[in-house]
Scaffold this motif. Structure first.
Motif, mmCIF file in Angstrom:
data_model
loop_
_atom_site.group_PDB
_atom_site.id
_atom_site.type_symbol
_atom_site.label_atom_id
_atom_site.label_comp_id
_atom_site.label_asym_id
_atom_site.label_seq_id
_atom_site.Cartn_x
_atom_site.Cartn_y
_atom_site.Cartn_z
ATOM 1 N N GLY A 85 0.829 -1.126 0.021
ATOM 2 C CA GLY A 85 -0.304 -0.047 -0.124
ATOM 3 C C GLY A 85 0.676 1.146 -0.114
ATOM 4 O O GLY A 85 0.293 2.217 0.211
ATOM 5 N N GLY A 86 2.099 1.178 -0.129
ATOM 6 C CA GLY A 86 2.868 2.334 -0.165
ATOM 7 C C GLY A 86 3.170 2.896 -1.470
ATOM 8 O O GLY A 86 3.056 2.332 -2.580
ATOM 9 N N GLN A 87 3.868 4.135 -1.501
ATOM 10 C CA GLN A 87 4.415 4.750 -2.742
ATOM 11 C C GLN A 87 6.063 4.580 -2.876
ATOM 12 O O GLN A 87 6.674 5.100 -2.051
ATOM 13 N N CYS A 88 6.443 4.051 -3.960
ATOM 14 C CA CYS A 88 7.875 3.880 -4.137
ATOM 15 C C CYS A 88 8.456 5.249 -4.255
ATOM 16 O O CYS A 88 8.120 6.000 -4.865
ATOM 17 N N GLY A 89 9.715 5.412 -3.760
ATOM 18 C CA GLY A 89 10.747 6.726 -3.740
ATOM 19 C C GLY A 89 12.120 6.314 -3.425
ATOM 20 O O GLY A 89 12.355 5.450 -3.638
ATOM 21 N N TYR A 90 12.640 7.586 -3.232
ATOM 22 C CA TYR A 90 14.232 7.549 -3.069
ATOM 23 C C TYR A 90 14.376 8.657 -1.986
ATOM 24 O O TYR A 90 13.969 9.777 -2.051
ATOM 25 N N ASN A 91 15.159 8.079 -0.788
ATOM 26 C CA ASN A 91 15.460 9.238 0.261
ATOM 27 C C ASN A 91 16.904 9.860 -0.326
ATOM 28 O O ASN A 91 17.975 9.071 -0.414
ATOM 29 N N GLN A 92 16.734 11.043 -0.680
ATOM 30 C CA GLN A 92 17.907 11.887 -1.379
ATOM 31 C C GLN A 92 18.974 11.972 -0.086
ATOM 32 O O GLN A 92 20.040 12.414 -0.570
ATOM 33 N N THR A 93 18.547 11.863 1.103
ATOM 34 C CA THR A 93 19.875 12.142 2.101
ATOM 35 C C THR A 93 20.361 10.753 2.217
ATOM 36 O O THR A 93 21.670 10.771 2.633
ATOM 37 N N THR B 122 20.525 8.352 0.107
ATOM 38 C CA THR B 122 20.794 7.832 -1.047
ATOM 39 C C THR B 122 20.358 6.350 -1.354
ATOM 40 O O THR B 122 21.061 5.445 -1.702
ATOM 41 N N ALA B 123 19.141 5.940 -0.888
ATOM 42 C CA ALA B 123 18.473 4.688 -0.752
ATOM 43 C C ALA B 123 17.058 4.610 -1.155
ATOM 44 O O ALA B 123 16.662 5.590 -1.032
ATOM 45 N N PHE B 124 16.615 3.366 -1.668
ATOM 46 C CA PHE B 124 15.235 3.452 -1.721
ATOM 47 C C PHE B 124 14.600 3.529 -0.385
ATOM 48 O O PHE B 124 14.628 3.368 0.605
ATOM 49 N N SER B 125 13.293 4.224 -0.592
ATOM 50 C CA SER B 125 12.288 4.521 0.385
ATOM 51 C C SER B 125 10.926 4.091 0.104
ATOM 52 O O SER B 125 10.528 4.356 -1.292
ATOM 53 N N CYS B 126 10.220 3.703 0.949
ATOM 54 C CA CYS B 126 8.601 3.385 0.631
ATOM 55 C C CYS B 126 8.111 4.164 1.564
ATOM 56 O O CYS B 126 8.009 4.518 2.679
ATOM 57 N N PHE B 127 7.364 5.359 0.624
ATOM 58 C CA PHE B 127 6.318 6.401 1.415
ATOM 59 C C PHE B 127 5.332 5.742 1.860
ATOM 60 O O PHE B 127 4.259 5.314 0.980
ATOM 61 N N CYS B 128 4.893 5.687 2.918
ATOM 62 C CA CYS B 128 3.628 5.179 3.698
ATOM 63 C C CYS B 128 2.845 6.333 4.010
ATOM 64 O O CYS B 128 2.958 7.386 4.162
ATOM 65 N N ALA B 129 1.562 6.040 4.575
ATOM 66 C CA ALA B 129 0.467 7.245 4.657
ATOM 67 C C ALA B 129 0.930 7.754 6.131
ATOM 68 O O ALA B 129 0.898 8.963 6.131
ATOM 69 N N ASP B 130 1.452 7.089 6.869
ATOM 70 C CA ASP B 130 1.897 7.696 8.352
ATOM 71 C C ASP B 130 3.355 8.078 8.209
ATOM 72 O O ASP B 130 3.588 9.320 8.525
ATOM 73 N N GLN B 131 4.283 7.392 7.625
ATOM 74 C CA GLN B 131 5.603 7.768 7.707
ATOM 75 C C GLN B 131 6.341 7.010 6.765
ATOM 76 O O GLN B 131 5.868 5.852 6.199
#
Length: 272
Positions: free
Chosen positions: A229-237, A239-248
């Motif tokens: 249920g998350g949105q795929c993204g990238y942690n620019q700090t 420099t790794a993959f990040s899964c953006f969820c509704a809460d955090q």
């Protein structure tokens, strides 16, 4: 309990259910898609327009110019012709060869290492500029250019140099005397018909059909994130993959909050 008393309680319990205002901003922004021209619904690993940079993987930033979607790869601009999410393939063409064979700068096609690779239908066209005359007899694939106020003769070859050196060694020796050469990718299936009739119009048509690139951008992690249920993204700090969820944001996938089931539990207790 009368309904007059129950209704305000229901409103109090359920009033904040659609908590979009409290959802993580990155989660909401990455719900947006990139839409431009014939490219619609593009999500991860792409960013651009309504998708901030953290919604995509570095190297997949898209832009929209006059309803033409474009992507920059290793400093060169390409027109984005199509996206196949199933095969994770891009179809792109070089914008500097859209109308003619005379670019303002001579540059080969360079791909981002470990990020983009060619597929099985990959072919190449070799273009030679500033060649001396006369040309060896029997070779007619030529064109003229005026680049930076300089008139020059050019030639194109639709087979690779190793084949050419065996079939026409005199010609390959001649082409090495040209001032510049550029390799432009194209579909091998689009190049083959040119062999029997090497015209400029046919060559431009083949180049403008583009060529395919297979991408690799933490796709397995994105599959896990989306299934949770998350949105795929990238942690620019980091420099790794990040899964953006509704809460955090999470590292790989969204986990259900313990409070997620509490409203329905409270509701049943009131109704009973």
């Amino acid at each position: 309990m009368s309904w007059l008393i129950l209704l305000p309680i229901i409103a109090l319990v359920c009033g904040s259910a659609p908590a979009f205002a409290d959802d993580d901003e990155r989660y909401l922004n990455c719900m947006n898609s990139f839409d431009c021209g014939n490219i619609t619904g593009a999500g991860y690993p792409f960013s651009g327009s309504d998708r901030p940079g953290y919604c995509g993987y570095p190297g997949f930033e898209l832009s929209c110019r006059n309803q033409d979607p474009e992507i920059t790869i290793m400093g060169s601009i390409y027109k984005l012709l199509g996206i196949n999410n199933q095969s994770r393939t891009l179809n792109v063409s070089r914008t500097d060869y859209t109308e003619n064979l005379c670019p303002t700068l001579f540059s080969n096609t360079s791909l981002t290492p470990n990020l983009l690779s060619s597929n099985s239908d990959h072919g190449e066209v070799s273009l030679y500029y500033g060649c001396p005359s006369p040309i060896p007899s029997g070779f007619s694939a030529q064109f003229t250019c005026n680049i930076n106020d300089t008139d020059m003769m050019g030639y194109f070859v639709t087979v690779n140099n190793s084949v050419l050196s065996m079939t026409a060694p005199i010609l390959i020796t001649y082409l090495t005397t040209c001032n510049n050469s550029v390799i432009v990718p194209a579909h091998q299936s689009a190049i083959l018909p040119i062999l029997g009739n090497p015209t400029i119009a046919q060559l431009l048509g083949a180049i403008n059909q583009g060529f395919d690139l297979v991408w690799s951008a933490n796709d397995s992690l994105c599959d896990t994130c989306k299934s949770s249920g998350g949105q795929c993204g990238y942690n620019q700090t980091t420099t790794a993959f990040s899964c953006f969820c509704a809460d955090q944001p999470q590292e790989f996938e969204c986990t259900e909050s313990p409070q997620a089931s509490s409203p329905s539990t409270s509701m049943s207790s009131f109704i009973s």
